[in-house]
Design a protein around this motif. Structure first.
Motif, short mmCIF file in Angstrom:
data_model
loop_
_atom_site.label_atom_id
_atom_site.label_comp_id
_atom_site.label_asym_id
_atom_site.label_seq_id
_atom_site.Cartn_x
_atom_site.Cartn_y
_atom_site.Cartn_z
N LYS A 21 -38.55 64.41 -28.38
CA LYS A 21 -39.40 63.75 -27.40
C LYS A 21 -39.07 62.26 -27.38
CE LYS A 21 -44.15 63.54 -25.76
NZ LYS A 21 -45.55 63.97 -25.98
N PRO A 22 -38.73 61.71 -26.20
CA PRO A 22 -38.36 60.30 -26.13
C PRO A 22 -39.48 59.38 -26.60
CG PRO A 22 -37.72 61.46 -24.12
CD PRO A 22 -38.58 62.40 -24.91
N ILE A 23 -39.13 58.38 -27.38
CA ILE A 23 -40.13 57.45 -27.91
C ILE A 23 -40.80 56.67 -26.79
CG2 ILE A 23 -40.41 55.39 -29.35
CD1 ILE A 23 -38.25 56.52 -31.17
N SER A 24 -40.05 56.39 -25.72
CA SER A 24 -40.64 55.68 -24.58
C SER A 24 -41.79 56.48 -23.98
CB SER A 24 -39.58 55.41 -23.52
OG SER A 24 -39.00 56.64 -23.07
N VAL A 25 -41.65 57.80 -23.95
CA VAL A 25 -42.71 58.67 -23.43
C VAL A 25 -43.90 58.68 -24.39
CG1 VAL A 25 -43.32 61.05 -22.83
CG2 VAL A 25 -41.10 60.11 -22.15
N LEU A 26 -43.63 58.75 -25.68
CA LEU A 26 -44.70 58.72 -26.67
C LEU A 26 -45.54 57.46 -26.54
CD1 LEU A 26 -42.78 60.05 -29.80
CD2 LEU A 26 -44.73 61.16 -28.71
N ASN A 27 -44.88 56.33 -26.44
CA ASN A 27 -45.61 55.06 -26.33
C ASN A 27 -46.34 54.94 -25.00
OD1 ASN A 27 -44.92 54.12 -28.89
ND2 ASN A 27 -43.04 53.16 -28.18
N ALA A 28 -45.75 55.49 -23.94
CA ALA A 28 -46.41 55.45 -22.63
C ALA A 28 -47.67 56.31 -22.63
CB ALA A 28 -45.45 55.90 -21.54
N ARG A 417 -31.73 54.69 -33.31
CA ARG A 417 -32.39 53.73 -32.43
C ARG A 417 -32.65 52.41 -33.15
NH1 ARG A 417 -35.03 55.34 -27.94
NH2 ARG A 417 -35.01 53.07 -27.57
N PRO A 418 -31.59 51.69 -33.52
CA PRO A 418 -31.78 50.42 -34.22
C PRO A 418 -32.41 49.35 -33.32
CG PRO A 418 -29.48 50.72 -33.61
CD PRO A 418 -30.17 52.01 -33.30
N ASP A 419 -32.43 49.59 -32.00
CA ASP A 419 -32.94 48.61 -31.04
C ASP A 419 -34.46 48.63 -30.90
OD1 ASP A 419 -32.39 51.26 -29.97
OD2 ASP A 419 -33.15 50.49 -28.06
N LEU A 420 -35.14 49.63 -31.45
CA LEU A 420 -36.58 49.77 -31.26
C LEU A 420 -37.35 48.61 -31.89
CD1 LEU A 420 -37.16 53.58 -31.91
CD2 LEU A 420 -37.39 52.39 -29.73
N GLU A 421 -38.48 48.26 -31.25
CA GLU A 421 -39.38 47.26 -31.82
C GLU A 421 -40.10 47.86 -33.02
OE1 GLU A 421 -43.45 44.74 -30.73
OE2 GLU A 421 -42.40 45.89 -29.17
N ARG A 422 -40.00 47.19 -34.16
CA ARG A 422 -40.64 47.66 -35.38
C ARG A 422 -41.56 46.56 -35.90
NH1 ARG A 422 -35.66 50.13 -35.14
NH2 ARG A 422 -35.52 52.27 -35.95
N GLY A 423 -42.86 46.88 -35.98
CA GLY A 423 -43.81 45.91 -36.50
C GLY A 423 -43.66 45.72 -38.01
N PHE A 424 -43.02 46.69 -38.67
CA PHE A 424 -42.80 46.63 -40.11
C PHE A 424 -41.50 47.35 -40.42
CE2 PHE A 424 -43.05 48.66 -44.29
CZ PHE A 424 -43.38 47.59 -45.10
N ARG A 425 -40.73 46.82 -41.36
CA ARG A 425 -39.49 47.46 -41.79
C ARG A 425 -39.56 47.74 -43.30
NH1 ARG A 425 -34.71 47.17 -38.74
NH2 ARG A 425 -35.04 46.31 -36.65
N VAL A 426 -39.14 48.93 -43.68
CA VAL A 426 -39.14 49.31 -45.09
C VAL A 426 -38.23 48.36 -45.87
CG1 VAL A 426 -38.48 51.08 -46.76
CG2 VAL A 426 -39.61 51.74 -44.63
N PRO A 427 -38.76 47.68 -46.89
CA PRO A 427 -37.88 46.82 -47.70
C PRO A 427 -36.96 47.67 -48.55
CG PRO A 427 -40.08 46.94 -48.66
CD PRO A 427 -40.15 47.66 -47.34
N GLY A 428 -35.78 47.13 -48.84
CA GLY A 428 -34.84 47.85 -49.70
C GLY A 428 -34.24 49.08 -49.06
N TYR A 429 -34.19 49.11 -47.72
CA TYR A 429 -33.58 50.25 -47.02
C TYR A 429 -32.09 50.28 -47.33
CZ TYR A 429 -31.82 53.09 -43.19
OH TYR A 429 -31.18 54.06 -42.46
N PRO A 430 -31.46 51.44 -47.55
CA PRO A 430 -32.01 52.80 -47.48
C PRO A 430 -32.47 53.36 -48.83
CG PRO A 430 -29.64 52.93 -47.60
CD PRO A 430 -29.98 51.46 -47.68
N VAL A 431 -32.52 52.49 -49.85
CA VAL A 431 -32.87 52.97 -51.20
C VAL A 431 -34.30 53.51 -51.24
CG1 VAL A 431 -33.15 52.29 -53.61
CG2 VAL A 431 -31.23 51.39 -52.27
#
Length: 483
Positions: A21-28, A417-431
């Motif tokens: 399911k497209p994320i744009s649809v989910l957010n809409a 989808r690295p372009d998506l707006e993220r209000g929070f990013r997991v620190p230490g990714y990908p560990v």
């Protein structure tokens, strides 16, 4: 329904069941970017944190020491730490996905956006174990705590025939049915009102647990913790998988994505504070309990924390306080778990995975009233008529599978989808996501084989429903036909 039509994907073969399911649809659909949506946005950080804490801190911590200490000895503290690390690592992954896709449905929705429809449906089935069945199992014990409180305060108890389900000495568990009905009425009124009542119950039960910690620490004796790990690493691992049941519920925060103000900021903060509060309380209770009495005394000890306080103080008031805490605790947990279940089914109904009645919203209250009534009826019937204690491990299995999917989803979404707006990013990714997955798989490996058998049967039933109903009624299937 709001939102544009989903992008069409292959309508046959493997592509059909793995369509995303497209994320744009989910957010809409959820009104994330506009501040609108089908559900009323009324929750801030404090109320949302209390929903997470209320759903997590339940009867488990009141009784789990009696079950876990005989398996690990004083090293049960390490078991709590292992479970807390698993919960914390997964919470970080939830925080990133919740800030990226802040909609109702939690890990079901995240799986739909990252791994495809079939896996999302399986995750939805796992969440039914975590929320619906767990709510019934928790409600079953309400009659016991209520009777304990009534016996200590007024000297009268509800007859056993009507305070326990068949198989546990009763005919019908009426207190459980009453409890679920009360929770249903609150949820129908609205999320804000329910969250306020929940916040009050959370404050009360945290105060009860802190009272236990304060009294128990006055009798702390380091010699009670010797030998520290009498059953070695195997005992610690077995206890950790059991203790983890006490951490189930924190992801309820992510089911409220469409009823939260400024969700990209609010949801990660609420998840963070939920984990901090719950872990701190649990470790304090575990350390205080171990220090207050020899670890060998925990096995077979009834009423857990109340018994410890009674032994320390030599009076009956601890039993009254702890029984009252149990009554209030179970009420809060039942309220929040039913809430979480209705919001997951709301999202699945919107997607066509289950009948549309679960997606119907009351025009004035802006809550899924019919959904809430159906879920409450299901939970109430199970709690009133079925002994569900044996399903604790099955609930843990469903939760751990859902947690594993969420952590995997973070990795997939970062790559696709690295372009998506993220209000929070997991620190230490990908560990961090990798450690979360490893921790969940470790706890799953510690569960008994009977749990695997029951889980396989449950998944078989879920897949039957998917291939006979969901795959045909999916909104993405409609998009395919219209394309």
């Amino acid at each position: 329904m709001s939102g544009s039509a989903p992008t069409a994907e292959p309508a046959t073969g493997w592509g059909r069941v793995m369509r995303r399911k497209p994320i744009s649809v989910l957010n809409a659909e959820s009104g994330t970017d506009t501040g609108g949506g089908e559900l009323r946005r009324s929750l801030g950080v404090a109320r949302l944190t209390m929903i997470g804490v209320g759903s997590t801190v339940g009867t488990g911590i009141f009784i789990v020491l009696n079950e876990a200490v005989p398996k690990a000895g004083p090293a049960v503290v390490i078991s709590f730490v292992l479970a807390a690390i698993t919960a914390a690592l997964t919470a970080l992954c939830y925080a990133e996905l919740a800030s990226t896709i802040p909609v109702a449905g939690a890990s079901y929705t995240y799986a739909y956006a990252t791994m495809g429809e079939l896996i999302a449906f399986v995750v939805g089935a796992c969440l039914l174990l975590e929320y619906g069945v767990a709510a019934s199992a928790v409600a079953v014990g309400w009659g016991e705590y209520l009777n304990a409180l009534l016996g200590d305060v007024v000297g009268w108890q509800i007859p056993a025939e009507f305070s326990a389900p068949p198989g546990e000495g009763g005919i019908l568990n009426l207190p459980a049915a009453v409890l679920v009905s009360a929770c249903c009425l609150l949820l129908v009124r609205g999320a804000k009102e329910s969250a306020t009542i929940n916040a009050i119950t959370v404050c009360i039960k945290l105060a009860v647990l802190l009272l236990f910690v304060a009294v128990a620490f006055t009798a702390f004796n380091a010699e009670n913790a010797q030998p520290f790990a009498p059953f070695g690493a195997a005992g610690v691992g077995a206890a950790a998988s059991m203790v983890f049941f006490s951490y189930i519920g924190m992801d309820t925060v992510s089911t409220a994505g469409e009823e939260v103000r400024n969700p990209r900021r609010t949801m990660p903060l609420a998840l963070f504070w939920c984990v901090v509060i719950v872990t701190s309380i649990y470790l304090l209770v575990a350390i205080a309990g171990i220090g207050a009495q020899p670890w060998q005394d925990f096995e077979g000890q009834d009423a857990g924390l109340a018994a410890i306080l009674g032994n320390l103080t030599g009076s009956g008031w601890p039993a009254i306080v702890l029984a009252a805490g149990g009554v209030i605790s179970i009420f809060g947990v039942t309220l929040t778990t039913i809430y979480g279940q209705t919001r997951i089914l709301f999202s699945m109904g919107r997607d066509g995975m289950i009948p549309k009645v679960f997606h119907t919203v009351h025009p004035r209250r802006r809550t899924p009233v019919r959904n809430t009534l159906i879920v409450s009826l299901f939970v109430g019937l199970l709690a009133a008529a079925v002994p569900l204690n044996t399903l604790a491990n099955l609930t843990s299995m469903g939760t751990l599978v859902a947690f594993t999917v969420v952590s995997t989803g973070v990795v997939i979404l970062r790559r696709t989808r690295p372009d998506l707006e993220r209000g929070f990013r997991v620190p230490g990714y990908p560990v961090v996501p990798a450690l979360s997955i490893a921790a969940c798989l470790y706890l799953i490996s510690q569960l008994p084989w009977t749990t695997y058998l029951m889980f396989a049967i449950w998944l078989g039933l879920a897949l039957t429903l998917y291939f006979t109903y969901s795959v045909k009624h999916s909104r993405l299937a409609t998009a395919d036909l219209d394309a």
